[in-house]
Design a protein around this motif. Structure first.
Motif, short mmCIF file in Angstrom:
data_model
loop_
_atom_site.label_atom_id
_atom_site.label_comp_id
_atom_site.label_asym_id
_atom_site.label_seq_id
_atom_site.Cartn_x
_atom_site.Cartn_y
_atom_site.Cartn_z
N TYR A 286 42.74 30.68 36.69
CA TYR A 286 43.82 31.88 36.57
C TYR A 286 44.88 31.45 37.68
O TYR A 286 44.55 31.71 38.76
N GLY B 66 44.00 30.48 32.09
CA GLY B 66 44.44 31.85 32.00
C GLY B 66 45.91 32.18 32.25
O GLY B 66 46.50 33.00 32.62
N GLU C 36 47.46 34.78 30.14
CA GLU C 36 47.46 36.20 30.91
C GLU C 36 48.11 36.55 32.17
O GLU C 36 48.22 37.68 32.44
N THR C 37 48.77 35.69 32.72
CA THR C 37 49.62 35.75 33.95
C THR C 37 50.96 35.90 33.79
O THR C 37 51.70 36.28 34.88
#
Length: 189
Positions: free
Chosen positions: A95, A116, A119-120
């Motif tokens: 992430y 991730g 998603e960021t």
């Protein structure tokens, strides 16, 4: 966003600045992709790499501005803010903090679809390209610099989704933990 004289100090005024940040650079972090990208840039665009060391610097094309790792959050925020776009060619990721840090500083992100990363990076804040597609990464980074496709305001607004206080409440709810009452929170400060 953090004001600084970063562009003036490094002779980058009037140039597009593509930034890449890592704790340590290697193939997994996309060092080879960045070297290929740097070789394609003209004099109006500069790749700045933060987190370099002497061994990495020896392998970089002369068009790359290497900056050693910094332990100063303010200095790093100033560098993020000065950039037009952050590229994150990582091949292995969980992430990525660098994506969130750049967006919080108002800098859009172009990254591989790894771990991730997707998603960021909200759509208003950059682009996620197929893992390993250096050509797509290059094209999207250049488009972000040239067209001003993404705004600092949109990035800063999107960064609010990563606010620790907002996230903490959602984590508690996800785990079914009753949230503390506001008075209790206030008294523990």
């Amino acid at each position: 966003p953090t004001d600084s004289d970063f562009r003036r100090r490094y002779g980058l005024v009037g140039k597009s600045v593509i930034l890449a940040v890592a704790y340590a650079w290697n193939r997994q972090k996309g060092l080879d992709v960045l070297c290929d990208m740097a070789a394609r840039l003209d004099g109006n665009c500069r790749l700045v790499m933060v987190g370099t060391d002497p061994a990495v610097e020896h392998s970089l094309p002369p068009s790359v501005l290497p900056i050693r790792r910094t332990d100063s959050p303010r200095e790093l925020a100033a560098i993020y803010t000065a950039a037009d776009v952050l590229v994150n060619p990582t091949r292995e990721e969980n992430y990525p903090t660098v994506n969130m840090e750049a967006i919080a500083c108002g800098t859009p992100v172009v990254t591989f679809d790894t771990g991730g990363c997707r998603e960021t990076v909200p759509p208003a804040c950059g682009a996620v390209v197929p893992k390993g597609d250096g050509e797509a990464l290059y094209r999207e980074a250049m488009a972000a610099c040239a067209a001003g496709r993404y705004t600092a305001g949109a990035c800063v607004t999107a960064a609010a989704a990563f606010d620790k206080d907002a996230c903490f409440g959602r984590y508690l709810a996800l785990w079914g933990v009753p949230q503390p009452r506001r008075q209790m929170q206030e008294s523990t400060k």
